[in-house]
Design a protein around this motif. Structure first.
Motif, PDB file in Angstrom:
ATOM      1  N   GLU A 173      95.080 101.082 -72.418  1.00  0.00           N
ATOM      2  CA  GLU A 173      94.659 100.242 -73.714  1.00  0.00           C
ATOM      3  C   GLU A 173      95.500  98.772 -73.834  1.00  0.00           C
ATOM      4  OE1 GLU A 173      92.248 101.481 -74.801  1.00  0.00           O
ATOM      5  OE2 GLU A 173      92.351 104.022 -74.659  1.00  0.00           O
ATOM      6  N   ALA A 174      96.350  98.774 -72.843  1.00  0.00           N
ATOM      7  CA  ALA A 174      97.122  97.580 -72.781  1.00  0.00           C
ATOM      8  C   ALA A 174      96.634  96.360 -72.049  1.00  0.00           C
ATOM      9  CB  ALA A 174      98.717  97.927 -72.681  1.00  0.00           C
ATOM     10  N   GLY A 175      95.521  97.147 -70.887  1.00  0.00           N
ATOM     11  CA  GLY A 175      95.540  95.992 -70.498  1.00  0.00           C
ATOM     12  C   GLY A 175      96.197  95.720 -68.374  1.00  0.00           C
ATOM     13  N   SER A 176      96.683  97.469 -68.148  1.00  0.00           N
ATOM     14  CA  SER A 176      96.703  97.914 -67.215  1.00  0.00           C
ATOM     15  C   SER A 176      97.790  96.829 -66.417  1.00  0.00           C
ATOM     16  CB  SER A 176      95.530  98.548 -65.853  1.00  0.00           C
ATOM     17  OG  SER A 176      94.057  99.498 -67.327  1.00  0.00           O
ATOM     18  N   GLU A 177      98.416  95.971 -66.580  1.00  0.00           N
ATOM     19  CA  GLU A 177      99.355  95.152 -66.859  1.00  0.00           C
ATOM     20  C   GLU A 177     100.316  95.472 -65.601  1.00  0.00           C
ATOM     21  OE1 GLU A 177     101.455  92.210 -69.326  1.00  0.00           O
ATOM     22  OE2 GLU A 177     101.502  94.256 -69.776  1.00  0.00           O
ATOM     23  N   SER A 178     100.629  96.980 -64.894  1.00  0.00           N
ATOM     24  CA  SER A 178     100.661  97.060 -63.551  1.00  0.00           C
ATOM     25  C   SER A 178     100.121  98.093 -62.789  1.00  0.00           C
ATOM     26  CB  SER A 178     102.358  98.370 -63.659  1.00  0.00           C
ATOM     27  OG  SER A 178     102.047  99.937 -64.569  1.00  0.00           O
ATOM     28  N   PHE A 179      98.965  98.185 -63.101  1.00  0.00           N
ATOM     29  CA  PHE A 179      97.873  98.878 -62.284  1.00  0.00           C
ATOM     30  C   PHE A 179      97.814  98.364 -60.545  1.00  0.00           C
ATOM     31  CE2 PHE A 179      93.800 100.690 -60.311  1.00  0.00           C
ATOM     32  CZ  PHE A 179      93.700 102.179 -61.179  1.00  0.00           C
ATOM     33  N   ALA A 180      97.727  97.077 -60.086  1.00  0.00           N
ATOM     34  CA  ALA A 180      97.878  96.728 -59.435  1.00  0.00           C
ATOM     35  C   ALA A 180      98.978  96.353 -58.814  1.00  0.00           C
ATOM     36  CB  ALA A 180      97.577  94.563 -59.380  1.00  0.00           C
ATOM     37  N   ASN A 181     100.380  96.682 -58.821  1.00  0.00           N
ATOM     38  CA  ASN A 181     101.308  96.753 -58.433  1.00  0.00           C
ATOM     39  C   ASN A 181     101.210  98.923 -57.697  1.00  0.00           C
ATOM     40  OD1 ASN A 181     102.457  94.009 -57.976  1.00  0.00           O
ATOM     41  ND2 ASN A 181     103.663  94.589 -60.585  1.00  0.00           N
ATOM     42  N   PHE A 182     101.200 100.104 -58.738  1.00  0.00           N
ATOM     43  CA  PHE A 182     100.959 100.497 -59.251  1.00  0.00           C
ATOM     44  C   PHE A 182     100.192 100.619 -57.776  1.00  0.00           C
ATOM     45  CE2 PHE A 182     100.224 105.809 -59.634  1.00  0.00           C
ATOM     46  CZ  PHE A 182     101.849 105.583 -60.171  1.00  0.00           C
ATOM     47  N   LEU A 183      99.050 100.699 -57.433  1.00  0.00           N
ATOM     48  CA  LEU A 183      98.507 101.067 -56.079  1.00  0.00           C
ATOM     49  C   LEU A 183      98.967 100.749 -55.255  1.00  0.00           C
ATOM     50  CD1 LEU A 183      94.903 100.123 -57.233  1.00  0.00           C
ATOM     51  CD2 LEU A 183      95.999 102.217 -58.310  1.00  0.00           C
ATOM     52  N   ILE A 184      99.491  98.708 -54.853  1.00  0.00           N
ATOM     53  CA  ILE A 184     100.541  98.816 -54.598  1.00  0.00           C
ATOM     54  C   ILE A 184     101.848  99.559 -53.185  1.00  0.00           C
ATOM     55  CG2 ILE A 184     101.549  97.157 -52.894  1.00  0.00           C
ATOM     56  CD1 ILE A 184      99.778  95.478 -54.217  1.00  0.00           C
ATOM     57  N   ASP A 185     102.567  99.901 -54.833  1.00  0.00           N
ATOM     58  CA  ASP A 185     103.250 100.849 -54.148  1.00  0.00           C
ATOM     59  C   ASP A 185     103.108 102.693 -54.060  1.00  0.00           C
ATOM     60  OD1 ASP A 185     105.220  98.855 -55.235  1.00  0.00           O
ATOM     61  OD2 ASP A 185     105.145  99.217 -57.498  1.00  0.00           O
ATOM     62  N   ASN A 186     102.326 102.807 -54.000  1.00  0.00           N
ATOM     63  CA  ASN A 186     101.538 104.484 -53.928  1.00  0.00           C
ATOM     64  C   ASN A 186     100.572 104.482 -52.900  1.00  0.00           C
ATOM     65  OD1 ASN A 186     103.784 105.626 -55.908  1.00  0.00           O
ATOM     66  ND2 ASN A 186     103.175 104.233 -57.168  1.00  0.00           N
ATOM     67  N   GLU A 187     100.692 103.544 -52.364  1.00  0.00           N
ATOM     68  CA  GLU A 187      99.308 103.225 -51.986  1.00  0.00           C
ATOM     69  C   GLU A 187      98.201 105.222 -50.752  1.00  0.00           C
ATOM     70  OE1 GLU A 187      96.027 100.758 -48.470  1.00  0.00           O
ATOM     71  OE2 GLU A 187      98.155  99.890 -49.927  1.00  0.00           O
ATOM     72  N   LYS A 188      99.564 105.226 -50.503  1.00  0.00           N
ATOM     73  CA  LYS A 188      99.486 106.215 -49.440  1.00  0.00           C
ATOM     74  C   LYS A 188      99.080 107.274 -50.308  1.00  0.00           C
ATOM     75  CE  LYS A 188     101.705 108.740 -45.341  1.00  0.00           C
ATOM     76  NZ  LYS A 188     103.439 109.259 -44.944  1.00  0.00           N
ATOM     77  N   ASP A 189      99.951 108.195 -51.357  1.00  0.00           N
ATOM     78  CA  ASP A 189      99.578 108.988 -51.934  1.00  0.00           C
ATOM     79  C   ASP A 189      98.509 109.139 -52.510  1.00  0.00           C
ATOM     80  OD1 ASP A 189     102.182 110.539 -51.029  1.00  0.00           O
ATOM     81  OD2 ASP A 189     103.205 109.176 -53.039  1.00  0.00           O
ATOM     82  N   LEU A 190      97.890 107.823 -53.350  1.00  0.00           N
ATOM     83  CA  LEU A 190      96.604 108.176 -53.493  1.00  0.00           C
ATOM     84  C   LEU A 190      95.284 107.627 -53.120  1.00  0.00           C
ATOM     85  CD1 LEU A 190      97.540 104.712 -56.005  1.00  0.00           C
ATOM     86  CD2 LEU A 190      97.353 107.102 -56.646  1.00  0.00           C
TER      87      LEU A 190
END
Length: 470
Positions: A173-190
């Motif tokens: 709800e606040a714009g998912s500011e860290s979302f793109a980095n979260f996908l990169i940081d956790n790509e294998k687990d996701l």
């Protein structure tokens, strides 16, 4: 990967519905507990509530004794600060069986003006078939749906084959500011074959839906200047090209006499037509009696597949502070929704060219901050066919494809990082959920059906085998 396209095992429907019915009161009670935690990711609110929310949600998934591990993780925003806490959990599946990622978010919108609420925003209140409270529908009901779908899978599957990852975001709800980095940081687990996003809605309370298209969006701050200083409107008025008049004319040029967007070169996308009367649209949008609806195409086509332009802000003297002064410059912010397959960079360029070429009186135009967000068109594959079967089995009416006039930027992030995955955008909302508004509520029969449908999806996926594409 693709998977064998077996039709839904209809023998699963009755035991799934019976299981969800037995469990439903407990699910609603837990939803009420989640609502009581005001986890808001905006800077003005206490971040500790987000920590409490993440811990409470993580605890429920740990208690399932289903996942190999359950973590609370954070990634950095573009400014280097850590984002809000997200829950990430993963269970490895057997070879050749789909791996499914279940997404929802535990943060909520601010409550807004408390006087507009008929109940306390963070006290879940049941009235008839609805549970009122901030986040009851958007998106804590999505978390509950995932939780009970996994419970149903555990309870009803003879053997657990399916791989499952859980991702509950904390700042959507606040714009998912860290979302793109979260996908990169956790790509294998996701990584997954199928991503189920439980953050959208249904066509009506009685008609389920998959969201298959989202409009893109650009916004542009524009300033128009005609004078080098403010002057007396009486002493100079008449021949004077003041900036307010110039801005009004410029903004008026964005649409034609029918209300269609007049920015040349923008695309449109043909969408599935669904019955939507003018009366229904007027009531849903709150259009006053006698006020005309804009545009020359059908309501559904215009809302989902066509561009739309809105002036969302103007910097000018307020009426209370106004005087007999002609303004030298005026600034406005324009929001332009784009068809789902429009390139946002192209859309922004066309908007700027229109503003420059339509500035009246030779006024000077300059551009400030701009934003871009891509649209989305879903791929149709084995999972979407299965989802429509499952939804149709659990609702009174067949499932349909719908679009959304707004944008969900993180859907495109998922598609970019995991291009081989099929994405199902589902949800528990319906036209009267009032997400983001006072008196948000969850229609409980819709929640119950969504829980059953997702359980069916997981149970069926648990039986599928890989059918490699040649």
């Amino acid at each position: 990967m693709a998977f064998s396209e077996k039709p839904l095992d209809q023998s699963l429907v009755t035991p799934v519905e019976e299981f969800i019915s037995r469990e439903f009161d407990e699910a609603v009670n837990l939803l009420g507990e989640f609502v009581s935690i005001p986890g808001i990711a905006w800077p003005a609110f206490d971040p500790q509530n987000l920590e409490l929310s993440a811990q409470r949600v993580a605890q429920e998934f740990e208690n399932l004794d289903f996942f190999d591990w359950v973590d609370i993780r954070k990634s950095k925003k573009p400014d280097g600060q850590l984002g809000s806490p997200a829950i990430l959990a993963r269970r490895a599946g057997k070879p050749g069986v789909p791996h499914v990622l279940l997404y929802a978010h535990h943060d909520v919108q601010p409550p807004g003006d408390s006087e507009l609420w008929e109940t306390e925003p963070f006290v879940a209140t049941r009235k008839g078939e609805r549970l009122f409270g901030r986040g009851a529908s958007d998106d804590k009901a999505g978390i509950v749906t995932h939780l009970w779908a996994i419970k149903g899978l555990k309870h009803l599957a003879e053997e657990l084959n399916l791989g499952v990852t859980l991702f509950i975001e904390g700042e959507e709800e606040a714009g998912s500011e860290s979302f793109a980095n979260f996908l990169i940081d956790n790509e294998k687990d996701l990584a997954a074959d199928l991503i189920i996003v439980a953050d959208s809605g249904n066509w009506t309370e009685e008609v389920p839906a998959l969201t298959t298209s989202l409009r893109g969006m650009v916004s542009q701050v524009v300033t128009i200047k005609t004078l080098d200083h403010a002057v007396h409107s009486g002493m100079f008025g008449g021949p004077l090209p003041d900036a307010m008049t110039a801005m009004i004319r410029l903004l008026d040029s964005l649409t034609d006499e029918r209300g269609d967007v007049a920015i040349s070169g923008l695309r449109s996308t043909k969408v599935d037509e669904l019955p939507l009367s003018e009366e229904e649209f007027r009531q849903s949008a709150g259009i006053l009696e006698g006020v005309q609806i804009l545009g020359s195409k059908s309501l559904v086509q215009q809302n989902w597949g066509e561009p739309a332009v809105t002036v969302i802000g103007i910097d000018a003297p307020t009426v209370a502070l106004s005087s007999n002064t002609a303004q030298p410059e005026i600034t406005a912010k324009i929001s332009l929704r784009l068809s789902p397959d429009e390139n946002p960079a192209t859309g922004l360029d066309l908007l700027r060219k229109h503003l420059e070429s339509h500035a009246p009186f030779g006024a000077r135009v300059s551009f400030g901050h701009s934003e871009q967000g891509p649209g989305y068109l879903a791929k149709s594959g084995w999972a979407s066919k299965l989802a429509h079967e499952a939804f149709s089995a659990c609702w009174p009416n067949p499932s349909v494809n719908i679009g959304i006039g707004g944008s969900i930027p993180f859907i495109t992030d998922f598609a970019r990082v995991f291009p081989q995955a099929e994405i199902l955008v589902t949800g528990v909302e319906e036209p009267d959920s009032r997400a983001h508004s006072p008196n948000e509520s969850q229609h409980l029969p819709t929640l119950k059906r969504a829980m059953a449908a997702e359980t069916l999806l997981l149970l069926h996926g648990n039986q599928l085998l890989t059918n490699e594409l040649n």
